[in-house]
Design an enzyme around this catalytic site. Structure first.
Site, PDB file in Angstrom:
ATOM      1  CB  CYS A 154     -37.434  27.288  30.837  1.00  0.00           C
ATOM      2  SG  CYS A 154     -38.464  27.254  32.319  1.00  0.00           S
ATOM      3  CB  CYS A 157     -36.669  24.929  33.605  1.00  0.00           C
ATOM      4  SG  CYS A 157     -38.336  25.152  32.960  1.00  0.00           S
ATOM      5  CG  ASP A 158     -32.854  24.768  32.541  1.00  0.00           C
ATOM      6  OD1 ASP A 158     -33.134  23.733  33.175  1.00  0.00           O
ATOM      7  OD2 ASP A 158     -33.117  24.898  31.322  1.00  0.00           O
TER       8      ASP A 158
END
Length: 329
Positions: A154, A157-158
């Site tokens: 993701c 997300c990261d």
């Protein structure tokens, strides 16, 4: 209150709400239905099962920095532990077991835990499905060790963690290119690794990616291994045309070869999209069967974020509560 890990005795009464699956969607549904005095049962899955990991994909995530309310970030397992405690605080009955069979052909709905033989374990007036989805992986042993430690599925997300570094994205579809272009906001460079000599993505996405100054492409290439003991250091890759192998240093690798919703249990009963995700009706959580609702990644093939999963869990709980009221329950 909560139960132990053993399979429950056969149902002796009808539950107002049974939630199948945990994660942000299921546990938020539990919080809301418990606060509505519906005494929900949440069947969270089993730790040994990759398809219904209790707590969902955040249990496999390290630091979460984009969930509102945590300005300093929070570890994924800690966040889900907080969700779980909050659901239990309001009276959710959490069962650590795997649902093996459902029958939605009539009310009360029937749910089996463990053995499919004999009477159902639970009878339910309404059901919320929140079994989530799995990110498809490469099948390498290193993935288990390095997921959340330089290996991610993701970018949203990261991606922030890889500012100024060189990263790789594995895949050739729209999702892979979307991940790559998002990562380009932070990374020094992004290398897209694809097993073919042309992309599978839509033409407009291809044009954008091929013209992007920070994106590079490694064609006809597969990842043989991910190098690093505690964090990603490099990728061992192989050219499928020449057979040549090499080790290429990367600080991070994002696997973007697709997702698989955990819907096998519901095939033939609930309406599915062509890609296997559950269909919900008219911007609600309602499925094609009255009294059965769906929340989270099991029905979301677009956003796939913890915050949107939690929001849809709230929607499912409110939809279930109002539907039960409409039925005189």
């Amino acid at each position: 209150m909560s139960t132990d890990d053993s399979t429950q005795d056969q149902a002796t009464n009808i539950r107002k709400v049974v939630i199948i699956g945990s994660g942000p969607a299921g546990l938020t549904s539990a919080i809301y239905t418990a606060r509505a005095n519906l005494s929900p049962v949440l069947i969270e899955g089993e730790p040994s099962s990759t398809s219904d990991q209790p707590g969902g994909q955040l249990m496999l995530t390290t630091e979460v920095e984009n969930y509102p309310g945590f300005p300093d970030g929070i570890m994924g397992p800690e966040l889900m532990s907080n969700f779980r405690k909050q659901a239990q605080r309001f009276g959710t009955d959490i069962v650590t077991a795997k649902v093996s069979k459902v029958d939605f052909s009539e009310r009360p709905f029937k749910i089996w835990v463990g053995s499919q033989d004999g009477d159902p374990t639970y009878l339910a007036e309404s059901v919320i499905v929140s079994t989530g989805a799995q990110s498809l992986m490469l099948g390498l042993d290193a993935e288990k060790r390095l997921l959340g430690h330089g290996l991610s599925t993701c970018a949203t997300c990261d991606g922030f963690f890889f500012r100024g570094q060189e990263v790789a994205v594995v895949g050739g579809g729209d999702s892979a290119l979307e991940e790559a272009m998002f990562l380009s906001r932070f990374a020094e460079s992004v290398t897209v690794i694809h097993r073919r000599d042309e992309l599978r993505a839509s033409k407009i996405m291809q044009d954008r990616a091929l013209e992007h100054p920070k994106l590079r492409f490694m064609w006809n290439t597969v990842v043989e291994d991910i190098v690093g003991e505690t964090t990603v250091e490099a990728l061992d890759v192989r050219n499928v045309v020449t057979g040549e192998t090499s080790r290429v240093p990367f600080a991070g690798v994002f696997v973007a070869i697709g997702h698989r919703p955990n819907t096998d249990l519901f095939k033939g009963q609930l309406e599915l999209k062509d890609n296997g995700y559950l269909v919900t009706q008219d911007s609600t959580s309602r499925t094609n069967i009255e009294g059965v609702f769906a929340a989270g990644d099991v029905q979301d093939d677009w956003y796939r974020q913890a915050i949107t999963a939690a929001g849809s869990g709230c929607m499912a709980a409110i939809d279930a509560e109002r539907w039960l009221e409409s039925q005189g329950d």
